[in-house]
Motif scaffolding. Structure first.
Motif, PDB file in Angstrom:
ATOM      1  N   GLU A  34       0.861  -1.170   0.000  1.00 23.17           N
ATOM      2  CA  GLU A  34       0.000   0.000   0.000  1.00 23.17           C
ATOM      3  C   GLU A  34       0.894   1.215   0.000  1.00 23.17           C
ATOM      4  O   GLU A  34       1.925   1.224   0.683  1.00 23.17           O
ATOM      5  CB  GLU A  34      -0.885  -0.009   1.237  1.00 23.17           C
ATOM      6  CG  GLU A  34      -2.113   0.835   1.089  1.00 23.17           C
ATOM      7  CD  GLU A  34      -3.080   0.624   2.241  1.00 23.17           C
ATOM      8  OE1 GLU A  34      -3.618  -0.486   2.358  1.00 23.17           O
ATOM      9  OE2 GLU A  34      -3.281   1.563   3.011  1.00 23.17           O
ATOM     10  N   LEU A  35       0.514   2.203  -0.723  1.00 21.44           N
ATOM     11  CA  LEU A  35       1.345   3.399  -0.700  1.00 21.44           C
ATOM     12  C   LEU A  35       0.477   4.626  -0.622  1.00 21.44           C
ATOM     13  O   LEU A  35      -0.699   4.628  -0.974  1.00 21.44           O
ATOM     14  CB  LEU A  35       2.276   3.465  -1.916  1.00 21.44           C
ATOM     15  CG  LEU A  35       1.716   3.619  -3.320  1.00 21.44           C
ATOM     16  CD1 LEU A  35       1.440   5.063  -3.667  1.00 21.44           C
ATOM     17  CD2 LEU A  35       2.706   3.054  -4.315  1.00 21.44           C
ATOM     18  N   GLN A  36       1.112   5.647  -0.149  1.00 22.25           N
ATOM     19  CA  GLN A  36       0.424   6.919   0.003  1.00 22.25           C
ATOM     20  C   GLN A  36       1.414   7.976  -0.458  1.00 22.25           C
ATOM     21  O   GLN A  36       2.553   7.997   0.013  1.00 22.25           O
ATOM     22  CB  GLN A  36       0.084   7.110   1.473  1.00 22.25           C
ATOM     23  CG  GLN A  36      -1.213   7.752   1.722  1.00 22.25           C
ATOM     24  CD  GLN A  36      -1.584   7.695   3.185  1.00 22.25           C
ATOM     25  OE1 GLN A  36      -1.060   6.890   3.946  1.00 22.25           O
ATOM     26  NE2 GLN A  36      -2.485   8.542   3.605  1.00 22.25           N
ATOM     27  N   VAL A  37       1.001   8.809  -1.346  1.00 20.15           N
ATOM     28  CA  VAL A  37       1.906   9.839  -1.838  1.00 20.15           C
ATOM     29  C   VAL A  37       1.706  11.088  -0.993  1.00 20.15           C
ATOM     30  O   VAL A  37       0.584  11.549  -0.824  1.00 20.15           O
ATOM     31  CB  VAL A  37       1.625  10.145  -3.317  1.00 20.15           C
ATOM     32  CG1 VAL A  37       2.524  11.263  -3.807  1.00 20.15           C
ATOM     33  CG2 VAL A  37       1.844   8.906  -4.147  1.00 20.15           C
ATOM     34  N   LYS A  39       2.367  14.898  -0.672  1.00 20.00           N
ATOM     35  CA  LYS A  39       2.783  16.060  -1.452  1.00 20.00           C
ATOM     36  C   LYS A  39       2.936  17.251  -0.535  1.00 20.00           C
ATOM     37  O   LYS A  39       2.219  17.375   0.437  1.00 20.00           O
ATOM     38  CB  LYS A  39       1.716  16.387  -2.485  1.00 20.00           C
ATOM     39  CG  LYS A  39       1.644  15.427  -3.623  1.00 20.00           C
ATOM     40  CD  LYS A  39       0.614  15.968  -4.588  1.00 20.00           C
ATOM     41  CE  LYS A  39       0.317  14.977  -5.688  1.00 20.00           C
ATOM     42  NZ  LYS A  39      -0.788  15.439  -6.497  1.00 20.00           N
ATOM     43  N   LEU A 397      10.605  -1.268  -4.535  1.00 21.67           N
ATOM     44  CA  LEU A 397       9.508  -0.321  -4.440  1.00 21.67           C
ATOM     45  C   LEU A 397       9.684   0.700  -5.548  1.00 21.67           C
ATOM     46  O   LEU A 397      10.671   1.428  -5.576  1.00 21.67           O
ATOM     47  CB  LEU A 397       9.527   0.380  -3.077  1.00 21.67           C
ATOM     48  CG  LEU A 397       9.539  -0.533  -1.855  1.00 21.67           C
ATOM     49  CD1 LEU A 397       9.616   0.298  -0.584  1.00 21.67           C
ATOM     50  CD2 LEU A 397       8.293  -1.394  -1.837  1.00 21.67           C
ATOM     51  N   ILE A 398       8.752   0.695  -6.439  1.00 26.64           N
ATOM     52  CA  ILE A 398       8.852   1.624  -7.554  1.00 26.64           C
ATOM     53  C   ILE A 398       7.706   2.611  -7.443  1.00 26.64           C
ATOM     54  O   ILE A 398       6.547   2.232  -7.327  1.00 26.64           O
ATOM     55  CB  ILE A 398       8.793   0.874  -8.893  1.00 26.64           C
ATOM     56  CG1 ILE A 398      10.036   0.023  -9.015  1.00 26.64           C
ATOM     57  CG2 ILE A 398       8.689   1.842 -10.045  1.00 26.64           C
ATOM     58  CD1 ILE A 398      10.050  -0.860 -10.215  1.00 26.64           C
ATOM     59  N   GLY A 399       8.066   3.839  -7.490  1.00 29.95           N
ATOM     60  CA  GLY A 399       7.013   4.833  -7.385  1.00 29.95           C
ATOM     61  C   GLY A 399       7.563   6.202  -7.724  1.00 29.95           C
ATOM     62  O   GLY A 399       6.946   6.953  -8.456  1.00 29.95           O
ATOM     63  N   HIS A 400       8.720   6.486  -7.227  1.00 31.31           N
ATOM     64  CA  HIS A 400       9.286   7.804  -7.489  1.00 31.31           C
ATOM     65  C   HIS A 400       9.735   7.902  -8.940  1.00 31.31           C
ATOM     66  O   HIS A 400      10.196   6.940  -9.531  1.00 31.31           O
ATOM     67  CB  HIS A 400      10.486   8.030  -6.574  1.00 31.31           C
ATOM     68  CG  HIS A 400      10.090   8.327  -5.164  1.00 31.31           C
ATOM     69  ND1 HIS A 400       9.415   9.469  -4.815  1.00 31.31           N
ATOM     70  CD2 HIS A 400      10.265   7.628  -4.023  1.00 31.31           C
ATOM     71  CE1 HIS A 400       9.203   9.461  -3.503  1.00 31.31           C
ATOM     72  NE2 HIS A 400       9.699   8.348  -2.997  1.00 31.31           N
ATOM     73  N   SER A 401       9.589   9.096  -9.438  1.00 26.91           N
ATOM     74  CA  SER A 401      10.047   9.290 -10.800  1.00 26.91           C
ATOM     75  C   SER A 401      11.416   9.960 -10.819  1.00 26.91           C
ATOM     76  O   SER A 401      11.952  10.230 -11.880  1.00 26.91           O
ATOM     77  CB  SER A 401       9.031  10.112 -11.587  1.00 26.91           C
ATOM     78  OG  SER A 401       8.717  11.279 -10.878  1.00 26.91           O
ATOM     79  N   ILE A 425       6.897   9.260  -0.399  1.00 29.06           N
ATOM     80  CA  ILE A 425       5.940   8.154  -0.482  1.00 29.06           C
ATOM     81  C   ILE A 425       6.012   7.370   0.812  1.00 29.06           C
ATOM     82  O   ILE A 425       7.094   7.096   1.326  1.00 29.06           O
ATOM     83  CB  ILE A 425       6.211   7.246  -1.696  1.00 29.06           C
ATOM     84  CG1 ILE A 425       6.031   8.023  -2.993  1.00 29.06           C
ATOM     85  CG2 ILE A 425       5.260   6.055  -1.696  1.00 29.06           C
ATOM     86  CD1 ILE A 425       6.205   7.199  -4.241  1.00 29.06           C
ATOM     87  N   TRP A 427       5.174   3.975   2.352  1.00 29.87           N
ATOM     88  CA  TRP A 427       4.911   2.583   1.958  1.00 29.87           C
ATOM     89  C   TRP A 427       4.460   1.833   3.177  1.00 29.87           C
ATOM     90  O   TRP A 427       5.079   1.918   4.238  1.00 29.87           O
ATOM     91  CB  TRP A 427       6.168   1.945   1.391  1.00 29.87           C
ATOM     92  CG  TRP A 427       6.767   2.690   0.243  1.00 29.87           C
ATOM     93  CD1 TRP A 427       7.630   3.738   0.326  1.00 29.87           C
ATOM     94  CD2 TRP A 427       6.533   2.461  -1.138  1.00 29.87           C
ATOM     95  NE1 TRP A 427       7.957   4.176  -0.933  1.00 29.87           N
ATOM     96  CE2 TRP A 427       7.301   3.405  -1.857  1.00 29.87           C
ATOM     97  CE3 TRP A 427       5.765   1.542  -1.855  1.00 29.87           C
ATOM     98  CZ2 TRP A 427       7.316   3.467  -3.235  1.00 29.87           C
ATOM     99  CZ3 TRP A 427       5.782   1.605  -3.231  1.00 29.87           C
ATOM    100  CH2 TRP A 427       6.547   2.559  -3.915  1.00 29.87           C
TER     101      TRP A 427
END
Lengths: 451, 948
Positions: A34-37, A39, A397-401, A425, A427
């Motif tokens: 589960e992830l939460q961004v 900002k 964990l892939i999510g950041h660009s 992020i 996780w």
């Protein structure tokens, strides 16, 4: 594997971006489902510090410090005050009897230092117009002082009063500070490690004296850490890892990681199109007292303090430089890199020694068109160091660009990563979260007395 | 007989005594009604009507030309076809419901405005095959005979049952329209009066000047014929001024008068505005009237001798007049002719002129809306209602697949939102509690089975007091005003008897259809009030009224709430919160209506007799406020009730029903279920009524219907998708299990179509489909992935495109990719069977709307399973402290796999739905979409590529 839609008239993914190592999507050992961004930042987020067991603060190039609740993903406070990027951040805990209160000290390129109360978001203290910007901070809790390092070394008391100051001769200034036993501290200055002694006299004036200068490193020191009470370690740009005695400051071990291999594999790396001097630079060191994990270029090396040898390594652990690492346990570790991924590793016993390369390494190469032309993956190069164990990728964990700058683990509560893409992020373990939500649901149900 | 349209009976006797409830039957409100007239062809009915569609007709009884149609809605001449509107207008307007009193009542100096409540009647013309709900209303016009202009609005349909069953809602909606018209009319009327007053005063001053000149010129001892004529004229003008002033005051008081009509909830803001206007005017002219005040009586006695007194007054008038001229320069007063023109000479104002322009427009809008909402045949309306009722039962899961009901739910508590069609709807929110609900906040316990009257003695006594006061007033009343009151009463009775019929029938018959016309609780207090004596016996009026009031109070209290309570007690405790709310509301209304009624009487009398002297009233209090043996009175009432009102064209005959309603009381326990039905019906009705009002009120919730239509259209696309793509099942599974689906394609139209079709399968798409992005041409980010569950993505052959593809491949673990150009789907393998019946590419369903319904039922079933799963405690939490998480996990798996028979992949769907439900339940206040967007869960599974 992904070629089916990369194919056709579409351009191939560029070499830099494609993964060297792919674990695939089946990751049974990866519990972060589960992830939460989060900002809030407007620029690169570089630092994360844990305030207590549910809060962390993030700071970055936008000069903002944000305090987050890791459990909910809520932004608790926004600490505004610095006009330029934050260069260092640390927590400062002072205890009043039973209750201890944690504050944040930040240093910024605007040559100011600030003390923040993360509960209220207030800037409690601030010092501006320093002679130079501070690069590192060290809190000496025993002495109730803290030290800022940059071009000069300053000692402050907890009320932000300058106790003493010391100019440095080096141009680069102090890049890292650690506390050593006997009121000493070590400061990394270019290629040297300088040992200072802090003395608090009877009238509570503080003075620092340079005791010794260790100049055994051939190149700039990139990392300086305490290993345990009797040891500290430093790593240099040239890949030297030196283990020092914390009391008498003698070299206990000297490991020149990668020196031979980097020479040998240069050919291959040049072909890969990414040979950098940073390939063998020790970017980051971390330890749990028994093992030292060194991030060397894009590789990871696990060094055993006891055996004084590298016990496991992976030369290409990431597609790009590893920026931060952590030892989760004796067998599990985690690393993040400029390639935007966080990877979890496990130190596994190998059936055959000296065979660290894994099928995953080959697997990853499949995506290259050019991989056919290659003689083979660089990791195939025979390494002389006798490895006993292998570093196995167990999840990513892939999510950041953008590059993942740092991460902080809150154990089972999750993991926070920050990145150049301005995001954080969070996780989390999906199962745990869903359990918590169920608890909450039935609690609310009970409160409401029905639906 | 042209003059007497068929009055449609409201009930059927033969279904009366049916009892023996089936305990296992589905609740009445959800059962599909079997056609009660089994032999009749449902299509046969409409065949002989000369119009094709239902329409709304507005007619006027013109004093010049008689009944005439003014307007139809929709304004399409095709609608009425060959239907003779003139003839039909004649029929519907021939109900002279108002019996409005015109002119000077004896004993009162001035003409009186009759404040007539609207009447609602169902009329039928069997020959024409037309049936109509007719709503009569009266507007004021200074130039009209008796100052009133009778109008009516009729909903004309070929289906009698439709009108009967929708009666409540129609009544509500037409009341709103009527209120709107009347509000506008009152303002216009006040303005007109104001203008007229100015003219009169101007005339008065001119005349006075002339007269004074004449008197000076002539010899003192003798009056010329001319002078006498002038004096008479002057006196006439003065009288006219008084009259108009009085009218103005009356119209002002109008607003203070509580309404007896429960449907007539008016917008407070309109009232206040209008009131302020009126009072302002009144103030202005009240000053003028003072100097005349004492001359008033004398003037009546001897008109000729008034000159001396008036002289002083006249000067005052002049000065005032000068002031006035300064103030209102915009209007030049004109001389008023002594005698008004003959009624056939003048042009009567049009409806639009009678009301303010914007009020008129608003009303027409409202009626259009009404027409739209009643479109379709009864079955359709009924199904829609059932659907709504069902959906209301599953509030927790509605957000998943059903279109939004939220707007409609707000009103469910039984509150009638005061409606104002004229734009300031925002302010209305503050006035959510109209008088009928405010009065009796009786907290109803589920287990309180005793009648509510004893349970709340305090309110009871206060009610009595109020009624006593009202009665005192009524004693003071003089006959002419009685008469006015009476007419109102009788119009009220029309309604009252109607509702009593309904309740009687509702209780007696177990006819499911009736849920649409269940009695609204407030009406019940009029039940036992029919008093035919009113018109004939003025002497007995006051006493009979007081009997009535008490009786009404009593029966209202005893009878309805009992059954209501039974309902409440029988409600399932679980998930019927709304239902409860509604019933509560209804109960409150039921018990409240009594005080309203009496208060209404009181205030009304207070109005009619502005000289309500407390000193005068108090001594009478004791004598009139004797506790009456209510039961006996009720019995006494009944014989009266047996013969009344047949002559009035009311709906239904109260004669048979009223006693029945009374007799229902002792039967309470026996006829348990029966009465329950009626009341449940009632509660449902309240729902539907409020629904209607809301929908009419805010065009936003009407958007929900549009969404449904939109969804049905999407059904076609979804069907096509399912038939065309063999891997449709996998795609649907991705959507339902919460894996973001990216539809990749170069052609925007195609991608959009696909996304539209697939959006049906996105659980919890948000009120405006926030979780779906139909077309995205810029690279997306991770945040987009967690915000959107279905994305249409442009495939571009450029560096941008490649970076987009790169990010697609990077995020491939979070998404499934449907390539619209190459017709491939990349997603985790799905081997479940759960979706087989909605994603069967060999399905024999051919129509999109059919498929949509099929889909809805499947998804609904899924949602209910998810609901069960979510709220079953032991599937998520340990039962005892010794249990570890593994035990719970095992139990959960066992439930999913063995009890629900789901494979692992199918379980994912349920888990995802359950997660959504949990999130929704935990954060209803903060807005589900925002909360859901912050968390994004996924799992690590390999994807495979499906090709056609």
């Amino acid at each position: 594997m992904l070629r089916w839609f990369l194919g056709g008239r579409e351009a191939q993914g560029s070499v830099e971006k494609s993964s060297v190592l792919l674990i695939g999507e089946e990751q049974p050992k990866n519990c972060f489902t589960e992830l939460q961004v989060l900002k809030g930042h407007f620029d690169i987020v570089r630092f994360l510090v844990q305030i207590d067991d549910f809060r962390c603060a993030s700071a970055g190039d936008d000069g903002l410090v944000l305090v987050w609740n890791v459990e909910t993903g809520e932004r608790l406070q926004e600490l505004r005050g610095h006009s330029q990027q934050i260069t260092a951040i640390t927590t400062f805990t002072c205890s009043h009897g039973n209750a201890s209160h944690t504050s944040l000290i930040t240093a910024s390129s605007d040559r100011s230092l600030s003390l923040w109360d993360p509960d209220t978001g207030n800037r409690v203290q601030t010092i501006s117009d320093l002679q130079s910007s501070v690069k590192c901070l060290l809190v000496l809790e025993r002495l109730c002082v803290w030290v800022s390092g940059g071009e000069e070394l300053c000692v402050w008391n907890k009320d932000f009063q300058l106790q003493c100051q010391r100019q440095n001769h080096s141009d680069t200034g102090i890049s890292a500070l650690i506390e050593l036993p006997k009121n000493c501290m070590a400061a990394a200055m270019d290629k040297q490690i300088v040992i200072y002694k802090v003395t608090v006299s009877a009238d509570s004036t503080v003075s620092i004296a340079e005791i010794r200068c260790l100049s055994d490193h051939q190149d700039q020191i990139r990392a300086l850490i305490n290993v345990n009470d009797g040891l500290f370690a430093s790593g240099s740009h040239a890949g030297e890892l030196i283990l020092w005695d914390a009391v008498d400051w003698n070299i206990l071990a000297y490991e020149h990681i990668l020196w031979e291999e980097s020479q040998a594999s240069t050919q291959a790396e040049i072909r890969l199109g990414a040979p950098k001097p940073s390939e063998m630079s020790i970017q980051h060191l971390t330890t749990n007292g028994k093992l030292i994990l060194a991030a060397v270029g894009s590789g990871l090396y696990v060094y055993s303090v006891q055996l004084k040898t590298v016990v496991a390594y992976r030369k290409v652990a990431h597609d790009s430089n590893v920026l931060h690492t952590m030892l989760l346990s004796d067998s599990e570790l985690m690393s993040c890199s400029e390639d935007g991924s966080v990877r979890m590793w496990e130190i596994q016993d190998l059936p055959l020694p000296a065979e660290p390369a894994t099928p995953a390494g080959f697997f990853g190469m499949w995506n290259f068109n050019r991989s056919n032309k290659q003689t083979g993956p660089p990791s195939k190069k025979v390494i002389d160091v006798p490895n006993i164990r292998a570093l196995e990728l167990i999840g990513d964990l892939i999510g950041h660009s953008g590059a993942v700058q740092m991460f902080v683990s809150f154990k089972e509560k999750g993991l926070v990563t920050c990145s150049t893409d301005h995001l954080l992020i969070l996780w989390k373990n999906g199962e745990r979260q869903s359990h918590l939500r169920s608890l909450q649901l039935f609690h609310k149900l009970e409160e409401n007395g029905g639906l | 007989m042209i003059g007497s349209p068929d009055v449609v009976a409201f009930t059927k006797e033969d279904e009366y005594g049916e009892t023996s409830p089936d305990l296992w039957a589905i609740p009445e409100e959800f059962s599909i009604p079997l056609h009660p007239l089994a032999d009749s062809n449902p299509w046969a009915k409409t065949s002989y009507a000369k119009f094709t569609k239902d329409f709304i007709l507005i007619s006027e009884f013109s004093e010049q030309v008689g009944p005439q149609p003014l307007l139809t809605i929709p304004e399409d001449s095709k609608v009425c076809g060959t239907f003779d509107l003139n003839y039909f207008s004649l029929r519907i307007m021939s109900v002279d419901y108002q019996a409005s009193f015109v002119g000077h009542p004896p004993g009162s100096g001035y003409p009186r405005l009759s404040f007539v409540e609207d009447s609602r009647v169902v009329l039928g013309d069997s020959k024409e095959g037309a049936f109509a709900y007719v709503h009569h209303l009266t507007l004021y016009d200074l130039e009209a005979r008796g100052f009133v202009r009778p109008f009516c609005m009729a909903y004309v349909s070929a289906d009698e049952r439709k009108i009967m069953l929708q009666f409540q809602e129609m009544s509500l909606r037409f009341s709103q329209a009527s209120e709107c018209l009347k509000a506008g009319n009152r303002r216009a009327f006040a303005k007109e009066l104001q203008r007229k007053l100015r003219d009169l005063e101007y005339t008065h001053s001119v005349l006075q000047k002339e007269e004074g000149l004449q008197r000076e010129a002539g010899p003192q001892s003798m009056y010329s014929a001319h002078a006498v004529e002038k004096a008479n004229e002057l006196a006439n003008v003065e009288k006219s001024i008084y009259e108009h002033r009085d009218l103005l005051r009356q119209i002002t008081y109008y607003h203070h008068r509580p309404r007896r009509d429960p449907n007539a909830v008016t917008c407070q803001k309109c009232i206040t505005e209008c009131l302020n206007e009126c009072e302002e005017v009144l103030d202005k002219y009240a000053k003028l009237s003072k100097p005349f005040a004492y001359s008033e009586k004398r003037e009546k006695e001897e008109e000729g001798q008034g000159h001396i007194n008036e002289k002083g007054g006249a000067e005052k008038v002049d000065t005032e007049e000068e002031e006035g001229v300064k103030r209102r320069s915009s209007y030049t007063p004109q001389m008023v002719k002594g005698k008004s023109a003959k009624c056939f000479d003048k042009r009567l104002k049009t409806l639009r002129e009678l009301c303010n322009d914007n009020f008129y427009e608003a009303t027409v809008e409202l009626l259009k809306e009404t027409e739209r909402s009643f479109r379709g045949d009864l079955c359709y309306l009924h199904t829609c209602r059932l659907d709504r009722a069902l959906r209301r039962k599953q509030m927790v899961t509605n957000f998943l697949f059903e279109e939004d009901l939220c707007g409609e739910d707000e009103d469910e508590g039984g509150t009638l939102r005061p409606f104002c069609a004229v734009n300031h709807a925002v302010d209305n929110c503050m006035f959510l509690n109209p008088p009928p609900i405010v009065l009796g906040p009786e907290p109803l316990e589920l287990d309180a089975l005793e009648p509510p009257d004893p349970s709340d003695p305090a309110s009871e006594t206060s009610h009595t007091q109020e009624s006593e006061l009202g009665l005192v007033e009524s004693h003071l009343e003089s006959s002419p005003s009685d008469q006015t009151l009476e007419t109102q009463e009788s119009s009220e009775e029309t309604k009252g008897s109607l509702s009593s019929d309904k309740s009687g029938m509702g209780q007696a018959e177990r006819e499911p259809n009736l849920d649409s016309m269940k009695s609204e609780a407030p009406d019940l207090d009029f039940d036992l009030m029919p008093d035919p004596d009113h018109n004939t016996d003025l002497e007995r009026e006051s006493s009979s009224e007081d009997i009535e009031t008490t009786a009404g109070e009593d029966s209202g209290g005893d009878q309805t709430p009992v059954s209501l309570l039974e309902v409440v007690s029988e409600l399932e405790a679980g998930n019927e919160e709304e239902c409860e709310g509604v019933t509560d509301g209804a109960c409150e209304m039921g018990s409240d209506l009594v005080p309203i009624d009496t208060a209404c009487c009181m205030a009304q009398e207070g109005f009619l007799y502005e000289a309500s002297d407390p000193a005068d009233a108090l001594p009478r209090l004791g004598q009139s406020a004797q506790p009456q043996p209510c039961q006996a009175l009720v019995v006494n009432q009944e014989p009266h009730a047996l013969l009344p009102l047949q002559n009035d064209y009311t709906v239904g005959s109260p004669c048979s029903e009223s006693p029945a309603a009374g007799l229902e009381l002792p039967l309470g326990n026996l006829g348990d279920t029966v009465s329950r039905i009626s009341v449940e019906d009632g509660s449902d009705c309240t729902m539907s009524v409020s629904t209607g009002s809301d929908r009419a009120g805010s065009p936003l919730s009407y958007g929900g219907v549009v969404t449904l239509r939109h969804k049905k259209k999407a059904g076609q696309g979804a069907l096509r998708f399912v038939r065309q793509y063999p891997f449709a099942m996998q795609a649907l599974w991705c959507l339902l299990s919460g894996r973001t689906l990216v539809v990749l394609g170069a052609d925007e139209g195609r991608v959009r179509r696909l996304v539209n079709a697939l959006s049906l399968f996105v659980p919890g798409p948000g009120k405006c489909g926030e979780r779906v992005q139909a077309w995205l041409s810029c690279p997306y980010t991770l945040t987009d992935l967690q915000r959107w569950k279905l994305i249409g993505l442009q495939r571009v052959a450029s560096p941008v495109g490649s970076s987009m593809l790169y990010s697609l491949s990077r995020h491939s673990r979070y998404i499934s990719i449907l390539d619209a150009d190459q017709r491939t789907l990349r997603c985790p393998p799905y081997r479940g069977r759960l979706l087989a019946n909605i994603a069967d590419h060999r399905t024999s369903i051919r129509r999109g709307s059919t498929y949509f319904l099929h889909l809805q039922s499947t998804l609904c079933r899924l949602a209910s399973k998810a609901f069960l799963f979510t709220f079953t405690h032991h599937l998520h939490l340990p039962v005892s402290s010794t249990e570890g998480p593994e035990v719970v996990e095992g139990r959960r798996r066992c439930f999913l796999q063995e009890q629900l028979g789901l494979s692992d992949e199918d379980s994912l769907i349920l888990l995802y739905l359950s997660q959504l439900i949990t999130q929704q339940y935990l954060q209803p206040a903060t807005g589900s979409s925002a909360a859901a967007a912050t968390c994004f869960s996924f799992n690590y599974t390999t994807s495979v590529l499906y090709k056609i």
